[in-house]
Design an enzyme around this catalytic site. Structure first.
Site, PDB file in Angstrom:
ATOM      1  CG  ASP A   1      -3.210   5.064   1.137  1.00 37.14           C
ATOM      2  OD1 ASP A   1      -2.663   5.895   0.379  1.00 37.14           O
ATOM      3  OD2 ASP A   1      -4.375   4.666   0.972  1.00 37.14           O
TER       4      ASP A   1
ATOM      5  CD  GLU B   1      -6.427  10.506  -1.743  1.00 40.92           C
ATOM      6  OE1 GLU B   1      -6.877  10.723  -2.883  1.00 40.92           O
ATOM      7  OE2 GLU B   1      -5.922   9.412  -1.404  1.00 40.92           O
TER       8      GLU B   1
ATOM      9  NE  ARG C   1     -10.798   9.863  -0.279  1.00 38.11           N
ATOM     10  CZ  ARG C   1     -11.004  11.171  -0.452  1.00 38.11           C
ATOM     11  NH1 ARG C   1     -11.487  11.911   0.541  1.00 38.11           N
ATOM     12  NH2 ARG C   1     -10.723  11.738  -1.595  1.00 38.11           N
TER      13      ARG C   1
ATOM     14  CB  THR D   1      -0.944   0.060   1.214  1.00 38.91           C
ATOM     15  OG1 THR D   1      -1.646   1.299   1.205  1.00 38.91           O
ATOM     16  CG2 THR D   1      -0.218  -0.076   2.530  1.00 38.91           C
TER      17      THR D   1
END
Length: 391
Positions: free
Chosen positions: A138, A238, A183, A136
């Protein structure tokens, strides 16, 4: 020793190093005589259900090595919604196709699928070992210190922020807002702080999703910085939210569980223009942030390959329902070692930035974060020179 087939499945958004994990898994599997075929699912979990497989064991080494420098997923990936019947069908397909080992490479959602397939195989009495490979950008997978894919995304955002900072400093007439991936977790956004050289360059402000966004405070800080420096560089996640948890930009549309929002960077740039009367522009690297081979971290690539190889070794040794994780070895020099984590501990568990990595004011990171993150991006970023005085 009875032979069987080993299957590799990619899930979720690709990264700059997911193919390195594929390389590590295939290379390791080929060393084991009990593996008859090494299969890749074409298009993720949907490919498993369609029985759309490619054979990887006979790919020439020269071609296989290109995986180390190929972005995205060479076998394809997906975000297919799955129900309990799908996992039962996968288990049946594994029995039918003599697949005895399955390696699931992905993030939180893919580890959830990995764990559910493991349980479905047990319930069906299928002799299948299921092992997860973390992936990932993230960096939000639980338990593991970090996940392959993050280091390259972190290097990208730091390098791009550094370059944009030079541009803004040379012509200090506007505010530039850079939107980073992540996010719900601000790891990539935070990594932009590695762009700072100590010579007055940006980022000047870092906005993480772990802290609520305050529009009034944002405009006040930007205005003060613009009066002082002329040019301002901001990096924003984001996923910025208001204090009530709602996104600071409205959703555009929704498909199933996936909600699509407008660009945070464009929204913030418009706020600066409309409410401060200052020229502003937005930059959204988007897919470039996760796919750039030009900014691929060598550390990230090598660890991704190691994760794939360790997953194959673990599955072939009889481990089941686990994911490969990384932990840091003690000592002054960075070194990470792999270990196995029960997949139940990572299924849909989201790891956010801890408080000790976020500055007291909430608009920057701490030295502890920089020390943690710096080894993951590989070598140092390019050095730049300026003859303008530091502001």
């Amino acid at each position: 020793m009875s032979k069987g087939n080993l299957l590799i499945v990619h899930g979720g958004a690709p990264t700059a190093v997911i193919n390195a994990s594929l390389y590590g898994a295939v290379t390791e599997a080929k060393k084991h005589p009990e593996v008859d075929k090494v299969l890749g699912a074409i298009g993720g979990s949907g490919g498993v259900l369609r029985e759309d497989f490619c054979e990887l064991q006979s790919v020439p080494e020269q071609t296989l090595r290109l995986l180390l420098q190929t972005p995205a997923s060479a076998i394809g990936t997906s975000r297919d919604p799955l129900n309990p019947e799908d996992y039962a069908n996968m288990a049946a397909i594994c029995k039918k196709r003599d697949i005895r080992w399955v390696l699931f490479n992905g993030g939180n959602g893919s580890m959830d699928a990995c764990g559910k397939l493991y349980k479905a195989c047990v319930a069906a009495g299928a002799d299948v070992r299921v092992v997860g490979i973390p992936k990932t950008v993230d960096n939000d997978i639980a338990v593991t210190d970090h996940a392959p894919g993050f280091g390259s995304a972190a290097r990208y955002i730091a390098a791009v922020t550094s370059e944009i900072s030079q541009d803004v400093r040379s012509l200090p007439i506007h505010v530039c807002v850079i939107e980073a991936m992540g996010r719900n977790a601000g790891w990539v956004t935070a990594a932009s702080a590695l762009a700072r050289s100590g010579n007055g360059d940006g980022p000047d402000l870092i906005y993480l999703p772990e802290r609520p966004f305050d529009e009034e405070e944002f405009l006040e800080k930007v205005g003060d910085l613009h009066r002082k420096k002329g040019g301002v560089v901001i990096v924003a996640s984001e996923g910025l939210c208001n204090p009530d948890g709602s996104s600071i930009v409205p959703p555009i549309f929704q498909v199933g569980r996936s909600v699509y929002y407008g660009d945070i960077s464009a929204h913030l740039a418009n706020l600066v223009i409309q409410k401060l009367g200052i020229k502003a522009r937005s930059e959204k690297p988007g897919i470039c942030n996760r796919s750039s081979i030009a900014f691929q971290s060598e550390v990230d690539r090598d660890e991704a390959a190691a994760a794939g190889a360790e997953a194959a070794r673990a599955a072939l040794a009889g481990e089941n329902g686990v994911m490969v994780g990384f932990r840091r070895a003690p000592g002054p020099e960075y070194r990470a070692e792999t270990f196995l984590i029960p997949v139940e501990q990572v299924m849909l568990h989201e790891r956010k930035m801890p408080d000790e990595y976020i500055s007291a004011g909430g608009r920057d990171v701490t030295p502890e974060f920089l020390d943690w993150c710096r080894p993951l991006i590989g070598g140092p970023l390019r050095e730049f020179v300026t003859f303008k005085p530091t502001v």
